[in-house]
Design a protein around this motif. Structure first.
Motif, mmCIF file in Angstrom:
data_model
loop_
_atom_site.group_PDB
_atom_site.id
_atom_site.type_symbol
_atom_site.label_atom_id
_atom_site.label_comp_id
_atom_site.label_asym_id
_atom_site.label_seq_id
_atom_site.Cartn_x
_atom_site.Cartn_y
_atom_site.Cartn_z
ATOM 1 N N THR A 110 0.833 -1.197 0.000
ATOM 2 C CA THR A 110 0.000 0.000 0.000
ATOM 3 C C THR A 110 0.867 1.247 0.000
ATOM 4 O OG1 THR A 110 -1.800 -1.112 1.191
ATOM 5 C CG2 THR A 110 -1.776 1.282 1.260
ATOM 6 N N VAL A 111 0.548 2.161 -0.898
ATOM 7 C CA VAL A 111 1.187 3.474 -0.935
ATOM 8 C C VAL A 111 0.118 4.511 -0.635
ATOM 9 C CG1 VAL A 111 2.323 5.209 -2.375
ATOM 10 C CG2 VAL A 111 3.009 2.807 -2.532
ATOM 11 N N ARG A 112 0.295 5.206 0.463
ATOM 12 C CA ARG A 112 -0.604 6.278 0.870
ATOM 13 C C ARG A 112 -0.133 7.574 0.203
ATOM 14 N NH1 ARG A 112 -5.271 8.590 2.061
ATOM 15 N NH2 ARG A 112 -5.068 10.349 3.470
ATOM 16 N N THR A 113 -1.011 8.218 -0.563
ATOM 17 C CA THR A 113 -0.611 9.430 -1.267
ATOM 18 C C THR A 113 -1.574 10.577 -1.006
ATOM 19 O OG1 THR A 113 0.031 10.349 -3.424
ATOM 20 C CG2 THR A 113 -1.826 8.796 -3.409
ATOM 21 N N GLU A 114 -1.016 11.777 -0.882
ATOM 22 C CA GLU A 114 -1.818 12.987 -0.700
ATOM 23 C C GLU A 114 -1.825 13.853 -1.956
ATOM 24 O OE1 GLU A 114 0.083 14.726 2.699
ATOM 25 O OE2 GLU A 114 -1.036 13.467 4.124
ATOM 26 N N GLY A 162 10.170 -13.000 -1.268
ATOM 27 C CA GLY A 162 9.416 -14.232 -1.088
ATOM 28 C C GLY A 162 7.968 -14.031 -0.682
ATOM 29 N N ASN A 163 7.507 -12.772 -0.644
ATOM 30 C CA ASN A 163 6.110 -12.518 -0.314
ATOM 31 C C ASN A 163 5.197 -12.932 -1.465
ATOM 32 O OD1 ASN A 163 6.558 -10.997 2.253
ATOM 33 N ND2 ASN A 163 7.651 -9.617 0.872
ATOM 34 N N ARG A 164 3.991 -13.344 -1.123
ATOM 35 C CA ARG A 164 2.977 -13.626 -2.140
ATOM 36 C C ARG A 164 2.317 -12.293 -2.496
ATOM 37 N NH1 ARG A 164 -0.478 -18.396 0.492
ATOM 38 N NH2 ARG A 164 -1.828 -17.830 -1.265
ATOM 39 N N LEU A 165 3.023 -11.529 -3.311
ATOM 40 C CA LEU A 165 2.620 -10.150 -3.589
ATOM 41 C C LEU A 165 1.464 -10.113 -4.580
ATOM 42 C CD1 LEU A 165 3.434 -7.242 -2.818
ATOM 43 C CD2 LEU A 165 4.807 -7.190 -4.909
ATOM 44 N N GLU A 166 0.320 -9.624 -4.108
ATOM 45 C CA GLU A 166 -0.852 -9.489 -4.963
ATOM 46 C C GLU A 166 -0.698 -8.324 -5.931
ATOM 47 O OE1 GLU A 166 -4.296 -10.959 -5.234
ATOM 48 O OE2 GLU A 166 -2.866 -12.537 -4.782
ATOM 49 N N GLY A 167 -0.158 -7.219 -5.443
ATOM 50 C CA GLY A 167 -0.016 -6.044 -6.292
ATOM 51 C C GLY A 167 0.114 -4.782 -5.468
ATOM 52 N N LEU A 168 -0.251 -3.656 -6.084
ATOM 53 C CA LEU A 168 -0.137 -2.336 -5.475
ATOM 54 C C LEU A 168 -1.512 -1.821 -5.094
ATOM 55 C CD1 LEU A 168 1.627 0.280 -4.908
ATOM 56 C CD2 LEU A 168 0.950 1.003 -7.221
ATOM 57 N N GLN A 169 -1.602 -1.247 -3.899
ATOM 58 C CA GLN A 169 -2.813 -0.524 -3.519
ATOM 59 C C GLN A 169 -2.490 0.957 -3.366
ATOM 60 O OE1 GLN A 169 -4.665 -0.455 0.539
ATOM 61 N NE2 GLN A 169 -6.430 -1.314 -0.539
ATOM 62 N N ILE A 170 -3.313 1.804 -3.992
ATOM 63 C CA ILE A 170 -3.209 3.243 -3.840
ATOM 64 C C ILE A 170 -4.237 3.682 -2.806
ATOM 65 C CG2 ILE A 170 -3.360 5.491 -4.972
ATOM 66 C CD1 ILE A 170 -1.093 3.853 -6.055
ATOM 67 N N ASP A 171 -3.758 4.286 -1.720
ATOM 68 C CA ASP A 171 -4.642 4.808 -0.674
ATOM 69 C C ASP A 171 -4.712 6.313 -0.844
ATOM 70 O OD1 ASP A 171 -6.168 5.215 1.581
ATOM 71 O OD2 ASP A 171 -4.470 5.085 2.962
ATOM 72 N N PHE A 172 -5.807 6.783 -1.435
ATOM 73 C CA PHE A 172 -5.978 8.203 -1.719
ATOM 74 C C PHE A 172 -7.436 8.560 -1.497
ATOM 75 C CE2 PHE A 172 -7.056 11.573 -4.881
ATOM 76 C CZ PHE A 172 -6.280 12.594 -4.346
ATOM 77 N N ASP A 173 -7.672 9.688 -0.812
ATOM 78 C CA ASP A 173 -9.033 10.122 -0.529
ATOM 79 C C ASP A 173 -9.595 10.888 -1.724
ATOM 80 O OD1 ASP A 173 -8.874 8.996 1.982
ATOM 81 O OD2 ASP A 173 -8.199 10.839 2.944
ATOM 82 N N ALA A 174 -10.003 10.147 -2.749
ATOM 83 C CA ALA A 174 -10.549 10.763 -3.957
ATOM 84 C C ALA A 174 -11.988 11.209 -3.695
ATOM 85 C CB ALA A 174 -10.499 9.782 -5.121
ATOM 86 N N ALA A 175 -12.221 12.520 -3.730
ATOM 87 C CA ALA A 175 -13.571 13.041 -3.518
ATOM 88 C C ALA A 175 -14.495 12.514 -4.603
ATOM 89 C CB ALA A 175 -13.550 14.559 -3.532
ATOM 90 N N THR A 176 -15.713 12.186 -4.235
ATOM 91 C CA THR A 176 -16.662 11.607 -5.182
ATOM 92 C C THR A 176 -16.882 12.487 -6.409
ATOM 93 O OG1 THR A 176 -17.713 10.442 -3.347
ATOM 94 C CG2 THR A 176 -18.974 10.605 -5.385
ATOM 95 N N PRO A 177 -17.010 13.829 -6.289
ATOM 96 C CA PRO A 177 -17.175 14.643 -7.494
ATOM 97 C C PRO A 177 -15.928 14.679 -8.376
ATOM 98 C CG PRO A 177 -17.951 15.825 -5.547
ATOM 99 C CD PRO A 177 -17.186 14.629 -5.070
#
Length: 246
Positions: free
Chosen positions: A84-88, A111-126
């Protein structure tokens, strides 16, 4: 009249005493977790099926750069792992993309069972159209075969543009809908789930450790629902108040 009033008050008092408190989120009852930097994992994590681990942050202000949030690379052989990468901010430059790809490579090589990348960003609905444009770039920059997860706000299914949500469905592998702010569940959360089964993206629901949670009835008919992710907390400090971080 006085006796009648006293009887009514007594009945109300008994009713309030008998009212059960809303169920609380106990990590031991779940198998997917958000694990933030500095949060000691509870025993339940040892039996986790899936972990979303904060690896880096990109903060607003100053030059764009990926800040490593862990002292070392995780070495986990059991659960599936998401970096997870938390971005502002969304103005990532070439050096930032290089840093993200390098971090993915290190985590996979460990050696991790890496699923992929998660972007943690508070994208406003509009602002989903603007966020979608960023995610299109993410897809172009990620190594082939890397899955993409994003976090989403509680009102996406209720107020999000159906056209933009459908376009997101073609870009991301899942969205994890957050039901909390800070250390607490958002009051009235059930009202936002009336149309959760219409969200066209595979999704999980993020709960906060110790927060209230009663499953909304709409989840029972939600074919895209993939389970819960518990956001683990550390003991509170003054700096944590008002933040979504643990």
């Amino acid at each position: 009249m006085r006796r009648a009033a006293a009887a009514v008050l007594a009945a109300l008092a008994l009713a309030s005493c008998g009212k059960s408190e809303a169920p609380r989120v106990n990590p031991a009852q779940y198998e997917r977790f958000f694990l933030w930097a500095g949060v000691p994992p509870p025993p339940a994590v040892k039996h986790a099926r899936e972990l979303y681990i904060l690896g880096g942050e990109i903060r607003r202000g100053g030059p764009v750069r990926l800040i490593n949030m862990r002292a070392g690379v995780p070495h986990l052989s059991g659960p599936d792992v998401w970096l997870t990468v938390r971005t502002e901010r969304l103005d990532w430059d070439a050096a930032t993309w290089d840093a993200v790809r390098a971090m993915l490579a290190r985590w996979r090589a460990a050696g991790n069972r890496l699923e992929g990348l998660q972007i943690d960003f508070d994208a406003a609905t509009p602002g989903l159209a603007h966020y979608r444009a960023f995610l299109e770039q993410v897809r172009r920059e990620l190594p082939p075969g890397t899955r993409l997860s994003i976090t989403g706000l509680l009102d996406w299914s209720a107020n999000g543009d159906p056209v933009e949500l459908a376009r997101l469905a073609g870009l991301v592998d899942e969205v994890v809908i957050q039901t909390y702010q800070g250390r607490h569940t958002i009051p009235g959360y059930a009202a936002w789930f009336g149309h959760i089964d219409s969200l066209p993206i595979p999704h999980k629901i993020a709960l906060v450790e110790g927060g209230e949670w009663t499953p909304p009835s709409a989840l029972a008919r939600d074919r895209q629902f993939g389970g819960y992710v518990v956001f683990l907390l550390k003991p509170p400090s003054p700096a944590d108040r008002g933040s979504r971080r643990p």
